[in-house]
Design a protein around this motif. Structure first.
Motif, PDB file in Angstrom:
ATOM      1  N   UNK A 160       0.854  -1.196   0.000  1.00  0.00           N
ATOM      2  CA  UNK A 160       0.000   0.000   0.000  1.00  0.00           C
ATOM      3  C   UNK A 160       0.887   1.241   0.000  1.00  0.00           C
ATOM      4  N   UNK A 161       0.416   2.287  -0.692  1.00  0.00           N
ATOM      5  CA  UNK A 161       1.192   3.521  -0.737  1.00  0.00           C
ATOM      6  C   UNK A 161       1.286   4.131   0.638  1.00  0.00           C
ATOM      7  N   UNK A 162       2.400   4.737   0.925  1.00  0.00           N
ATOM      8  CA  UNK A 162       2.577   5.380   2.209  1.00  0.00           C
ATOM      9  C   UNK A 162       1.932   6.749   2.199  1.00  0.00           C
ATOM     10  N   UNK A 163       1.887   7.396   3.364  1.00  0.00           N
ATOM     11  CA  UNK A 163       1.279   8.711   3.463  1.00  0.00           C
ATOM     12  C   UNK A 163       2.046   9.744   2.650  1.00  0.00           C
ATOM     13  N   UNK A 164       3.318   9.509   2.403  1.00  0.00           N
ATOM     14  CA  UNK A 164       4.108  10.451   1.626  1.00  0.00           C
ATOM     15  C   UNK A 164       3.829  10.342   0.135  1.00  0.00           C
ATOM     16  N   UNK A 165       3.055   9.319  -0.263  1.00  0.00           N
ATOM     17  CA  UNK A 165       2.720   9.147  -1.659  1.00  0.00           C
ATOM     18  C   UNK A 165       3.649   8.208  -2.392  1.00  0.00           C
ATOM     19  N   UNK A 166       4.632   7.603  -1.704  1.00  0.00           N
ATOM     20  CA  UNK A 166       5.549   6.675  -2.345  1.00  0.00           C
ATOM     21  C   UNK A 166       4.818   5.393  -2.717  1.00  0.00           C
ATOM     22  N   UNK A 167       5.324   4.734  -3.761  1.00  0.00           N
ATOM     23  CA  UNK A 167       4.727   3.499  -4.239  1.00  0.00           C
ATOM     24  C   UNK A 167       5.719   2.355  -4.117  1.00  0.00           C
ATOM     25  N   UNK A 168       5.223   1.123  -4.053  1.00  0.00           N
ATOM     26  CA  UNK A 168       6.131  -0.017  -4.129  1.00  0.00           C
ATOM     27  C   UNK A 168       6.928   0.028  -5.430  1.00  0.00           C
ATOM     28  N   UNK A 169       8.130  -0.496  -5.395  1.00  0.00           N
ATOM     29  CA  UNK A 169       9.014  -0.438  -6.556  1.00  0.00           C
ATOM     30  C   UNK A 169       8.357  -1.071  -7.776  1.00  0.00           C
ATOM     31  N   UNK A 170       7.658  -2.192  -7.584  1.00  0.00           N
ATOM     32  CA  UNK A 170       7.080  -2.872  -8.742  1.00  0.00           C
ATOM     33  C   UNK A 170       6.006  -2.032  -9.426  1.00  0.00           C
ATOM     34  N   UNK A 171       5.310  -1.169  -8.663  1.00  0.00           N
ATOM     35  CA  UNK A 171       4.312  -0.295  -9.283  1.00  0.00           C
ATOM     36  C   UNK A 171       4.991   0.767 -10.151  1.00  0.00           C
ATOM     37  N   UNK A 172       6.088   1.342  -9.655  1.00  0.00           N
ATOM     38  CA  UNK A 172       6.840   2.289 -10.478  1.00  0.00           C
ATOM     39  C   UNK A 172       7.345   1.611 -11.750  1.00  0.00           C
ATOM     40  N   UNK A 173       7.807   0.384 -11.617  1.00  0.00           N
ATOM     41  CA  UNK A 173       8.328  -0.334 -12.783  1.00  0.00           C
ATOM     42  C   UNK A 173       7.231  -0.543 -13.826  1.00  0.00           C
ATOM     43  N   UNK A 174       6.023  -0.846 -13.369  1.00  0.00           N
ATOM     44  CA  UNK A 174       4.919  -1.012 -14.307  1.00  0.00           C
ATOM     45  C   UNK A 174       4.590   0.304 -15.004  1.00  0.00           C
ATOM     46  N   UNK A 175       4.560   1.394 -14.244  1.00  0.00           N
ATOM     47  CA  UNK A 175       4.275   2.700 -14.836  1.00  0.00           C
ATOM     48  C   UNK A 175       5.298   3.030 -15.915  1.00  0.00           C
ATOM     49  N   UNK A 176       6.585   2.843 -15.605  1.00  0.00           N
ATOM     50  CA  UNK A 176       7.633   3.157 -16.577  1.00  0.00           C
ATOM     51  C   UNK A 176       7.527   2.253 -17.810  1.00  0.00           C
ATOM     52  N   UNK A 177       7.199   0.991 -17.603  1.00  0.00           N
ATOM     53  CA  UNK A 177       7.089   0.064 -18.727  1.00  0.00           C
ATOM     54  C   UNK A 177       5.928   0.453 -19.641  1.00  0.00           C
TER      55      UNK A 177
END
Length: 257
Positions: free
Chosen positions: A1-18
């Motif tokens: 789950x995203x943290x309060x700071x708005x950070x995402x799990x690494x795999x979610x960022x990887x999907x976005x970039x892909x």
């Protein structure tokens, strides 16, 4: 789950970039649509998708040539013939939610009208599409894109996925705006971006109260803005504004032709 700071799990960022990488080579909107559908299949494991476009938010749902995949393909004719005006994502609640977050899930929308509830129960669920989400995109010339993601097993995107889809929406919009889009209606040239948004909402049939909720304004302020739009576009009432937005003509223009 995203943290309060708005950070995402690494795999979610990887999907976005892909997904962004898959769409970045498109040179026209049609190629962009197909690239995005393929990327959503691969990286979000979403096989049932739609991509609607239109000059206003609501008209996008009547797109005569949407891109559809999976279980949507055999039911799109029924949708276009009967259900698109009742689409849950065409509702005022959806428009208000999307004005705050460009990616939402249908199960997060409350206070839905009967038509929207019937759409979910009598169309989507009947067609074995048990979860629905949408990503709103800004296209060239202020047109709208709506990307639907549907799951036959009822798997809902969690908070982190919706956050990632929201980030993805902003970057996809930046790419899409550079692609050939729909022609720019001349009436837009005499309005500010805020007035264009309000004119579209009026033309899409929203009441002053609904517009106030969507734009987070007071009802009296909306009334003043509507009056200014009438003056700027030289229309006399809402019916003429609808014609202007959808057709590109009004009484004044016809008289001058």
């Amino acid at each position: 789950m995203a943290s309060q700071s708005g950070a995402l799990p690494v795999d979610e960022y990887e999907r976005v970039f892909a997904i962004l990488d898959a769409c970045s080579q498109a040179e026209a909107l049609d190629a962009f649509k197909n690239a995005l559908m393929g990327a959503l299949h691969e990286h979000y494991d979403c096989l049932n998708t739609t991509f609607f476009t239109g000059p206003t938010f609501v008209t996008a749902f009547s797109d005569p040539n949407p891109v559809v995949t999976g279980r949507i393909t055999p039911v799109i004719d029924e949708y276009q013939a009967r259900w698109y005006p009742k689409d849950v994502f065409a509702s005022a609640q959806s428009r208000a939610a999307l004005s705050k977050n460009p990616a939402i899930s249908a199960n997060k929308l409350g206070g839905l009208a009967t038509d929207s509830v019937n759409y979910l129960q009598d169309f989507l669920y009947r067609k074995q599409l048990h979860s629905a989400s949408v990503i709103h995109l800004d296209l060239a010339n202020d047109c709208h894109g709506l990307v639907g993601l549907f799951d036959s097993e009822g798997r809902e995107p969690d908070r982190a996925r919706l956050h990632a889809m929201g980030l993805l929406s902003k970057q996809l919009s930046n790419l899409a705006k550079l692609l050939p889009g729909q022609p720019l209606p001349s009436w837009r040239e005499c309005l500010s971006p805020r007035q264009i948004e309000l004119a579209e909402l009026v033309a899409d049939g929203h009441t002053n109260e609904e517009i106030a909720s969507i734009l987070n304004l007071g009802v009296d302020t909306v009334k003043k803005y509507v009056s200014r739009v009438f003056v700027a576009t030289r229309v006399r009432n809402r019916a003429e504004l609808v014609k202007l937005v959808y057709v590109g003509t009004n009484g004044y223009q016809q008289e001058m032709a």
